[in-house]
Design an enzyme around this catalytic site. Structure first.
Site, PDB file in Angstrom:
ATOM      1  N   GLY A 194       0.600  -1.270   0.037  1.00 36.92           N
ATOM      2  CA  GLY A 194       0.069  -0.116   0.094  1.00 36.92           C
ATOM      3  C   GLY A 194       0.742   1.315   0.007  1.00 36.92           C
ATOM      4  O   GLY A 194       1.756   1.468   0.968  1.00 36.92           O
ATOM      5  N   VAL A 197      -1.357   7.097   2.239  1.00 36.15           N
ATOM      6  CA  VAL A 197      -0.697   7.932   3.188  1.00 36.15           C
ATOM      7  C   VAL A 197      -0.018   7.154   4.363  1.00 36.15           C
ATOM      8  O   VAL A 197       1.542   7.596   4.563  1.00 36.15           O
ATOM      9  CB  VAL A 197      -1.554   8.821   3.975  1.00 36.15           C
ATOM     10  CG1 VAL A 197      -0.965   9.840   4.789  1.00 36.15           C
ATOM     11  CG2 VAL A 197      -2.346   9.529   2.943  1.00 36.15           C
ATOM     12  N   ILE A 198      -0.362   6.118   4.996  1.00 35.41           N
ATOM     13  CA  ILE A 198       0.407   5.493   6.112  1.00 35.41           C
ATOM     14  C   ILE A 198       1.522   4.726   5.064  1.00 35.41           C
ATOM     15  O   ILE A 198       2.696   5.015   5.881  1.00 35.41           O
ATOM     16  CB  ILE A 198      -0.642   4.327   6.557  1.00 35.41           C
ATOM     17  CG1 ILE A 198      -1.416   5.366   7.483  1.00 35.41           C
ATOM     18  CG2 ILE A 198       0.281   3.709   7.498  1.00 35.41           C
ATOM     19  CD1 ILE A 198      -2.637   4.222   8.238  1.00 35.41           C
ATOM     20  N   GLU A 217       2.113  -1.086  -4.649  1.00 35.57           N
ATOM     21  CA  GLU A 217       0.854  -0.713  -4.618  1.00 35.57           C
ATOM     22  C   GLU A 217      -0.141  -1.130  -5.950  1.00 35.57           C
ATOM     23  O   GLU A 217       0.159  -1.254  -7.003  1.00 35.57           O
ATOM     24  CB  GLU A 217       0.973   1.044  -4.902  1.00 35.57           C
ATOM     25  CG  GLU A 217      -0.256   1.833  -5.347  1.00 35.57           C
ATOM     26  CD  GLU A 217      -1.523   1.664  -4.166  1.00 35.57           C
ATOM     27  OE1 GLU A 217      -1.296   1.796  -3.024  1.00 35.57           O
ATOM     28  OE2 GLU A 217      -2.570   1.185  -4.694  1.00 35.57           O
ATOM     29  N   ASP A 325     -13.187   8.943  12.312  1.00 31.47           N
ATOM     30  CA  ASP A 325     -12.960   7.962  11.388  1.00 31.47           C
ATOM     31  C   ASP A 325     -14.216   7.031  11.293  1.00 31.47           C
ATOM     32  O   ASP A 325     -14.055   6.164  10.453  1.00 31.47           O
ATOM     33  CB  ASP A 325     -11.852   6.942  11.809  1.00 31.47           C
ATOM     34  CG  ASP A 325     -10.389   7.722  11.789  1.00 31.47           C
ATOM     35  OD1 ASP A 325     -10.535   8.865  11.382  1.00 31.47           O
ATOM     36  OD2 ASP A 325      -9.469   6.990  12.187  1.00 31.47           O
ATOM     37  N   HIS A 458      10.238  37.897   3.918  1.00 33.23           N
ATOM     38  CA  HIS A 458      11.352  37.777   3.013  1.00 33.23           C
ATOM     39  C   HIS A 458      12.963  37.531   3.599  1.00 33.23           C
ATOM     40  O   HIS A 458      13.192  38.409   4.520  1.00 33.23           O
ATOM     41  CB  HIS A 458      11.483  38.416   1.735  1.00 33.23           C
ATOM     42  CG  HIS A 458      12.584  38.203   0.710  1.00 33.23           C
ATOM     43  ND1 HIS A 458      12.075  37.255   0.080  1.00 33.23           N
ATOM     44  CD2 HIS A 458      13.743  38.404   0.358  1.00 33.23           C
ATOM     45  CE1 HIS A 458      13.043  36.928  -1.138  1.00 33.23           C
ATOM     46  NE2 HIS A 458      14.271  37.732  -0.577  1.00 33.23           N
TER      47      HIS A 458
HETATM   48  P1  NAD Z   1      -5.308   3.827   2.003  1.00 34.10           P
HETATM   49  O1  NAD Z   1      -6.397   3.643   1.460  1.00 34.10           O
HETATM   50  O2  NAD Z   1      -4.964   5.508   1.736  1.00 34.10           O
HETATM   51  O3  NAD Z   1      -4.232   3.229   0.958  1.00 34.10           O
HETATM   52  C1  NAD Z   1      -3.966   1.860   1.085  1.00 34.10           C
HETATM   53  C2  NAD Z   1      -3.398   1.302  -0.307  1.00 34.10           C
HETATM   54  O4  NAD Z   1      -3.062  -0.098  -0.246  1.00 34.10           O
HETATM   55  C3  NAD Z   1      -4.327   1.560  -1.229  1.00 34.10           C
HETATM   56  O5  NAD Z   1      -3.751   2.450  -2.247  1.00 34.10           O
HETATM   57  C4  NAD Z   1      -4.692   0.210  -1.986  1.00 34.10           C
HETATM   58  O6  NAD Z   1      -4.779   0.255  -3.255  1.00 34.10           O
HETATM   59  C5  NAD Z   1      -3.371  -0.627  -1.575  1.00 34.10           C
HETATM   60  N1  NAD Z   1      -3.568  -1.904  -1.302  1.00 34.10           N
HETATM   61  C6  NAD Z   1      -4.567  -2.674  -0.801  1.00 34.10           C
HETATM   62  N2  NAD Z   1      -4.292  -4.057  -0.969  1.00 34.10           N
HETATM   63  C7  NAD Z   1      -3.434  -4.228  -1.732  1.00 34.10           C
HETATM   64  C8  NAD Z   1      -2.565  -5.276  -2.025  1.00 34.10           C
HETATM   65  N3  NAD Z   1      -3.175  -6.676  -1.654  1.00 34.10           N
HETATM   66  N4  NAD Z   1      -1.498  -5.171  -2.666  1.00 34.10           N
HETATM   67  C9  NAD Z   1      -1.232  -3.831  -3.088  1.00 34.10           C
HETATM   68  N5  NAD Z   1      -1.737  -2.903  -2.639  1.00 34.10           N
HETATM   69  C10 NAD Z   1      -2.712  -2.749  -1.861  1.00 34.10           C
HETATM   70  O7  NAD Z   1      -4.978   3.373   3.485  1.00 34.10           O
HETATM   71  P2  NAD Z   1      -3.841   3.820   4.246  1.00 34.10           P
HETATM   72  O8  NAD Z   1      -2.747   4.370   3.887  1.00 34.10           O
HETATM   73  O9  NAD Z   1      -3.627   2.508   5.309  1.00 34.10           O
HETATM   74  O10 NAD Z   1      -4.524   4.845   5.439  1.00 34.10           O
HETATM   75  C11 NAD Z   1      -5.995   4.618   5.920  1.00 34.10           C
HETATM   76  C12 NAD Z   1      -6.594   6.009   6.232  1.00 34.10           C
HETATM   77  O11 NAD Z   1      -5.979   6.849   7.046  1.00 34.10           O
HETATM   78  C13 NAD Z   1      -6.578   6.933   5.131  1.00 34.10           C
HETATM   79  O12 NAD Z   1      -7.875   7.395   5.312  1.00 34.10           O
HETATM   80  C14 NAD Z   1      -5.671   7.904   5.290  1.00 34.10           C
HETATM   81  O13 NAD Z   1      -6.156   9.160   4.605  1.00 34.10           O
HETATM   82  C15 NAD Z   1      -5.514   8.176   6.912  1.00 34.10           C
HETATM   83  N6  NAD Z   1      -4.361   8.908   7.569  1.00 34.10           N
HETATM   84  C16 NAD Z   1      -4.184  10.087   7.128  1.00 34.10           C
HETATM   85  C17 NAD Z   1      -2.878  10.474   7.799  1.00 34.10           C
HETATM   86  C18 NAD Z   1      -2.587  11.711   7.425  1.00 34.10           C
HETATM   87  O14 NAD Z   1      -3.352  12.353   7.105  1.00 34.10           O
HETATM   88  N7  NAD Z   1      -1.262  12.376   7.534  1.00 34.10           N
HETATM   89  C19 NAD Z   1      -2.065   9.548   8.337  1.00 34.10           C
HETATM   90  C20 NAD Z   1      -2.158   8.219   8.418  1.00 34.10           C
HETATM   91  C21 NAD Z   1      -3.589   7.788   7.888  1.00 34.10           C
END
Ligand code: NAD
Length: 475
Positions: A194, A197-198, A217, A325, A458
């Site tokens: 994945g 963001v995480i 991804e 959430d 600046h």
């Molecule tokens: P996400 O859904 O944003 O990303 C997970 C990714 O994993 C997706 O792009 C998906 O296509 C991929 N994926 C899933 N199964 C797969 C597989 N078998 N093989 C390859 N790729 C696969 O989820 P996340 O990054 O875990 O985040 C979860 C939530 O937490 C999100 O809504 C995120 O915005 C939120 N979050 C936000 C922040 C921040 O704002 N800084 C920080 C942490 C989390």
């Protein structure tokens, strides 16, 4: 508090003390409402800690470790140009984790102190919604079930990582994002499922410590929710840093054996195998609604477990709200939950203060950071909007040079006719701080000319925003 003197009736009961829940509880108390907050978070040692995922196993832990990673990387790579010599740079991971844990403890204690200051009744317990705004309380020390009731209930129980059946977590070699923020050593070779963001935030930390890091991804488009010009720039910068981003790569199996993990994934070329020391599963999060309400309560959930709410965070049950959430009203980000927490508290107190979901800033805390607010170029073009765009490289600001952090750009999109700012997108150092100015400008319906006529100190990084505002043209 002895059971004999324990209050059982409140104006508001908040279930969950993450950013959405604790902000809401504090605001309710500030507005004169008799408030209780129930939370069940326990760390590895079984100790309670207020603050939810955001504080204990998410954002705060992540940005604390990223700061350590940036220092480590900088000491190893950027000292020479400053004329500074240092030898034998090493990192004590246990001490680094201790620093991160100390930050978490201090911030968690601040929430606990604030609860005391605001006379909020806090319980370390599992809470379950029953009929008629009754809440069943099971203390974590199993000291006996009790019942509370309130005029208003705010559900704020957060979310947790989604497990993938093809990559079962074993807590050692195949781990989730929580465990990835508590590693005991730097993995030599690391894969992450994945590039959301995480995944990106964890990749940035461990890659900066020298781990060979591969992101797998499933989607073909990188950072599809971001402006694609910024996503392309991010892809280039991360790749130059040594992150390996494999797009269109769907993981189909992961098995541990001989102290390694064998990962199988498919892309358009077929099936491939990778061997790594650790595999992090960062494939999304799900709302914590499994045991949140008894069946008799009839709380309406969708097929993915999200609580059904209207635009005012009201559930199908009178007097019961859901925030953070738990709902699909906006993305899973801490500041959305906080805003909803305040909004619902004020609604209960009779104050109308709606949330402008269109202007929720997004931030990816990597090195460098990505931040944006409003609409993307591709989204606006798809809607047929007539737009003008201004971009400015951080490389053209004196401050970025002084900091040796010249990677990145600022992009402003405005309406071609009205000049109203429609979106601001930044990649670069302190993008998360710079975006605040753009959010404020858009909240006050500023035009790009307003930004261009605003005097910016600046030399600062924010000067790049000013620079972009001076260059808008239609394309
Ligand atoms: P996400 O859904 O944003 O990303 C997970 C990714 O994993 C997706 O792009 C998906 O296509 C991929 N994926 C899933 N199964 C797969 C597989 N078998 N093989 C390859 N790729 C696969 O989820 P996340 O990054 O875990 O985040 C979860 C939530 O937490 C999100 O809504 C995120 O915005 C939120 N979050 C936000 C922040 C921040 O704002 N800084 C920080 C942490 C989390």
């Amino acid at each position: 508090m002895s059971k004999k003197h324990m209050q059982t009736s409140f104006d508001v009961i908040v279930i969950g003390a993450g950013p959405a829940g604790y902000s809401s509880a504090i605001r309710c108390a500030q507005l004169g409402l008799k408030t209780a907050c129930i939370d069940n978070w326990c760390d590895k040692k079984g100790l309670v800690s207020l603050g939810g995922t955001y504080l204990n196993a998410g954002c705060v832990a992540s940005i604390a470790l990223l700061e350590s990673a940036k220092i480590y990387h900088s000491l190893n790579h950027n000292l020479k140009e400053h004329g500074i010599q240092a030898e034998a740079i090493s990192v004590d991971i246990a001490l680094m984790m201790q620093r991160k844990n100390n930050i978490i403890d201090a911030l968690s204690q601040q929430i606990a102190d604030s609860f005391v200051d605001h006379k909020i009744t806090y319980m370390k317990a599992e809470a379950r919604l029953l009929n008629d705004r009754q809440v069943e309380i099971t203390p974590l020390d199993q000291s006996g079930v009790s019942m509370l009731e309130a005029k208003h209930i705010i559900l704020a129980s957060g979310s947790s990582p989604i497990d993938l059946s093809c990559a079962p977590i074993d807590n050692e070699f195949i781990i989730n994002s929580t465990m990835a923020l508590n590693l005991g050593a730097i993995p030599k070779r690391l894969a992450i499922i994945g590039a959301g963001v995480i995944g990106l935030e964890l990749a940035s930390i461990w890659n900066r410590f020298g781990a060979e890091t591969i992101l797998l991804e499933a989607q073909e488009t990188f950072l599809s929710m971001a402006d694609q010009q910024i996503a392309l720039e991010a892809y280039r910068i991360y790749t130059e840093q040594g992150l390996e981003l494999r797009l269109g790569a769907r993981v189909i199996s992961a098995k541990k054996g001989n102290k390694k993990v064998t990962v199988e994934y498919q892309d358009s070329d077929g099936t491939h195998t990778l061997r790594v020391d650790k595999l992090i599963v960062a494939s999304g999060r799900k709302p914590n609604t499994e045991n949140l309400a008894a069946a008799e309560a009839n709380l309406l959930l969708d097929e993915n477990g999200y609580v059904h709410v209207d635009e005012n965070c009201r559930t199908n049950l009178p007097g019961v709200y859901a925030i953070g959430d738990l709902t699909l009203l906006g993305p899973m980000i801490a500041h959305k939950g906080i805003e909803e927490g305040l909004f619902v508290a004020e609604q209960i107190a009779g104050i109308r203060n709606p949330i402008n979901y269109d202007l929720l800033p997004s931030v990816v805390f990597t090195d460098p950071e990505i931040a944006w607010v409003g609409q993307t170029e591709q989204g606006l073009r798809a809607m047929g909007e007539s737009i003008k765009i201004g971009t400015f490289p951080l490389n053209a600001t004196a401050r970025a040079h002084a900091m040796s952090q010249t990677e990145g750009i600022v992009k402003i999109i405005a309406h071609a006719d009205t000049d109203a700012i429609l979106g601001v997108h930044i990649i670069g150092m302190q993008a998360s701080e710079m975006i605040a100015e753009a959010v404020l400008a858009m909240e006050f319906s500023a035009s790009s000319e307003d930004l261009a006529r605003t005097i910016h100190a600046h030399p600062t990084l924010a000067k790049a925003l000013h620079g972009a505002a001076l260059t808008l043209k239609t394309s």
